[in-house]
Design an enzyme around this catalytic site. Structure first.
Site, mmCIF file in Angstrom:
data_model
loop_
_atom_site.group_PDB
_atom_site.id
_atom_site.type_symbol
_atom_site.label_atom_id
_atom_site.label_comp_id
_atom_site.label_asym_id
_atom_site.label_seq_id
_atom_site.Cartn_x
_atom_site.Cartn_y
_atom_site.Cartn_z
ATOM 1 N N GLY A 29 -24.145 -53.854 -17.379
ATOM 2 C CA GLY A 29 -24.155 -54.722 -16.204
ATOM 3 C C GLY A 29 -24.557 -53.956 -14.959
ATOM 4 O O GLY A 29 -24.020 -54.171 -13.868
ATOM 5 N N ALA A 30 -25.521 -53.050 -15.128
ATOM 6 C CA ALA A 30 -25.842 -52.097 -14.057
ATOM 7 C C ALA A 30 -27.072 -52.452 -13.235
ATOM 8 O O ALA A 30 -27.598 -51.631 -12.498
ATOM 9 C CB ALA A 30 -26.008 -50.696 -14.657
ATOM 10 N N ARG A 79 -27.087 -54.590 -10.805
ATOM 11 C CA ARG A 79 -26.700 -54.852 -9.410
ATOM 12 C C ARG A 79 -25.203 -54.586 -9.232
ATOM 13 O O ARG A 79 -24.497 -54.278 -10.179
ATOM 14 C CB ARG A 79 -27.016 -56.295 -9.030
ATOM 15 C CG ARG A 79 -26.299 -57.333 -9.854
ATOM 16 C CD ARG A 79 -26.778 -58.756 -9.594
ATOM 17 N NE ARG A 79 -28.165 -58.909 -10.040
ATOM 18 C CZ ARG A 79 -28.522 -59.109 -11.307
ATOM 19 N NH1 ARG A 79 -27.597 -59.131 -12.274
ATOM 20 N NH2 ARG A 79 -29.786 -59.241 -11.644
ATOM 21 N N ASP A 116 -27.916 -57.846 -24.714
ATOM 22 C CA ASP A 116 -26.758 -58.714 -24.572
ATOM 23 C C ASP A 116 -25.585 -57.977 -25.217
ATOM 24 O O ASP A 116 -25.561 -57.804 -26.444
ATOM 25 C CB ASP A 116 -27.038 -60.044 -25.289
ATOM 26 C CG ASP A 116 -25.851 -61.000 -25.267
ATOM 27 O OD1 ASP A 116 -24.756 -60.589 -24.835
ATOM 28 O OD2 ASP A 116 -26.020 -62.145 -25.702
ATOM 29 N N VAL A 117 -24.624 -57.537 -24.409
ATOM 30 C CA VAL A 117 -23.538 -56.705 -24.947
ATOM 31 C C VAL A 117 -22.625 -57.467 -25.903
ATOM 32 O O VAL A 117 -21.834 -56.843 -26.620
ATOM 33 C CB VAL A 117 -22.686 -56.067 -23.821
ATOM 34 C CG1 VAL A 117 -23.529 -55.109 -22.995
ATOM 35 C CG2 VAL A 117 -22.017 -57.117 -22.944
ATOM 36 N N TYR A 175 -11.123 -65.553 -17.350
ATOM 37 C CA TYR A 175 -11.414 -64.239 -16.754
ATOM 38 C C TYR A 175 -10.149 -63.373 -16.701
ATOM 39 O O TYR A 175 -10.178 -62.190 -17.050
ATOM 40 C CB TYR A 175 -11.980 -64.466 -15.349
ATOM 41 C CG TYR A 175 -12.499 -63.243 -14.641
ATOM 42 C CD1 TYR A 175 -13.742 -62.696 -14.958
ATOM 43 C CD2 TYR A 175 -11.761 -62.643 -13.619
ATOM 44 C CE1 TYR A 175 -14.237 -61.592 -14.283
ATOM 45 C CE2 TYR A 175 -12.243 -61.537 -12.938
ATOM 46 C CZ TYR A 175 -13.480 -61.010 -13.271
ATOM 47 O OH TYR A 175 -13.958 -59.912 -12.596
ATOM 48 N N ALA A 223 -9.297 -62.159 -20.192
ATOM 49 C CA ALA A 223 -10.226 -61.108 -20.630
ATOM 50 C C ALA A 223 -9.921 -59.786 -19.937
ATOM 51 O O ALA A 223 -9.914 -58.723 -20.568
ATOM 52 C CB ALA A 223 -11.668 -61.536 -20.350
ATOM 53 N N LYS A 224 -9.654 -59.839 -18.639
ATOM 54 C CA LYS A 224 -9.414 -58.616 -17.870
ATOM 55 C C LYS A 224 -8.077 -57.972 -18.245
ATOM 56 O O LYS A 224 -7.945 -56.744 -18.216
ATOM 57 C CB LYS A 224 -9.470 -58.917 -16.369
ATOM 58 C CG LYS A 224 -10.881 -59.242 -15.867
ATOM 59 C CD LYS A 224 -11.903 -58.166 -16.248
ATOM 60 C CE LYS A 224 -13.201 -58.288 -15.482
ATOM 61 N NZ LYS A 224 -14.197 -57.282 -15.909
#
Length: 250
Positions: free
Chosen positions: A10-11, A13, A60-61, A151, A154-155
């Site tokens: 996700g690098a 931005r 796509d991770v 979210y 997941a976090k």
């Protein structure tokens, strides 16, 4: 000593881009992974302009085959990856009664499955090297946040993954830690402001009013924390969750 290779997901931005640039300054060769390889070019150019070494990789991770191919490409073109920052993430915010199956699954896939797949694919290089660093991006939302059941879950899950990786991989010289950012000024927080129908200025002002250091966080604040965890000298710090939120928590 040969140059160590790091991967940041996700690098293209935001926090990921800032972290990739900081790790390049720290001496790592950096693989910049994002869904769209073309979107990574700005981060790669910034690193190369500053004299660093970087590689853009589209993947796509949440897709196992794409992760395997991406990590193998990084190893072949940049060097065996021994540092990993799992930063890739998406938002699909909604109140529970309005949250669709897809909203839930997409967030779980990118954050949790993505971090699992990337960690599994890179750990063999770390174990072989008898040295490795994994950093997972959690969030203060792990403590619970209205409209973010997916979210937040997941976090919080990423914190459990981090602690388990620390236990399993520690004897191989590999550490695993998590960073839990508070309010950081990024495109993602702008999207949240939009969702709740507020201007970003008003949204930021409201958030900052609750932060003890009285300012919003910047991507570089998170990059600095990642730099610490990935440092050669941080080998006795593992399984930790660092809240970078301008106070005890957001």
């Amino acid at each position: 000593m040969p140059q160590k290779t790091a991967i940041v997901t996700g690098a293209a931005r935001g926090i990921g881009a800032a972290t990739a640039k900081r790790l390049a300054q720290d001496g790592f060769a950096v693989a910049v992974i994002d869904l769209d390889e073309q979107a990574c070019s700005e981060t790669v150019s910034a690193i190369e302009s500053a004299g660093g070494k970087a590689l853009a990789v589209g993947a796509d991770v949440s897709d196992s085959d794409q992760v395997t191919a991406a990590v193998e490409r990084v190893a072949a073109e940049l060097g065996d990856p021994v540092a990993l920052v799992n930063n890739a993430g998406v938002l699909r915010d909604n109140m529970l009664f309005k949250m669709s199956d897809s909203d839930w699954d997409t967030v779980m896939s990118v954050h949790l499955r993505g971090a699992f797949l990337m960690s599994r694919a890179t750990q063999k290089y770390m174990v072989e090297a008898k040295w490795g660093r994994i950093v997972n991006l959690s969030s203060t939302s792990a403590l619970g946040n209205r409209g973010q059941a997916n979210y937040s879950t997941a976090k919080a899950g990423l914190q459990g993954l981090t602690k388990t990786l620390a236990i399993e991989l520690g004897k191989f010289g590999v550490t695993a830690n998590a960073i839990a950012p508070g309010f950081i000024a990024t495109d993602m927080t702008k999207a949240t402001a939009e969702r709740v129908g507020a201007s970003f200025e008003d949204f930021s002002k409201a958030a900052v009013s609750t932060i003890p250091v009285a300012r919003a966080g910047e991507p570089d604040d998170i990059a600095n924390a990642a730099s610490f965890f990935l440092d050669e000298r941080s080998g006795f710090v593992s399984g930790q969750v660092l809240y970078v939120a301008g106070g005890p928590r957001d």
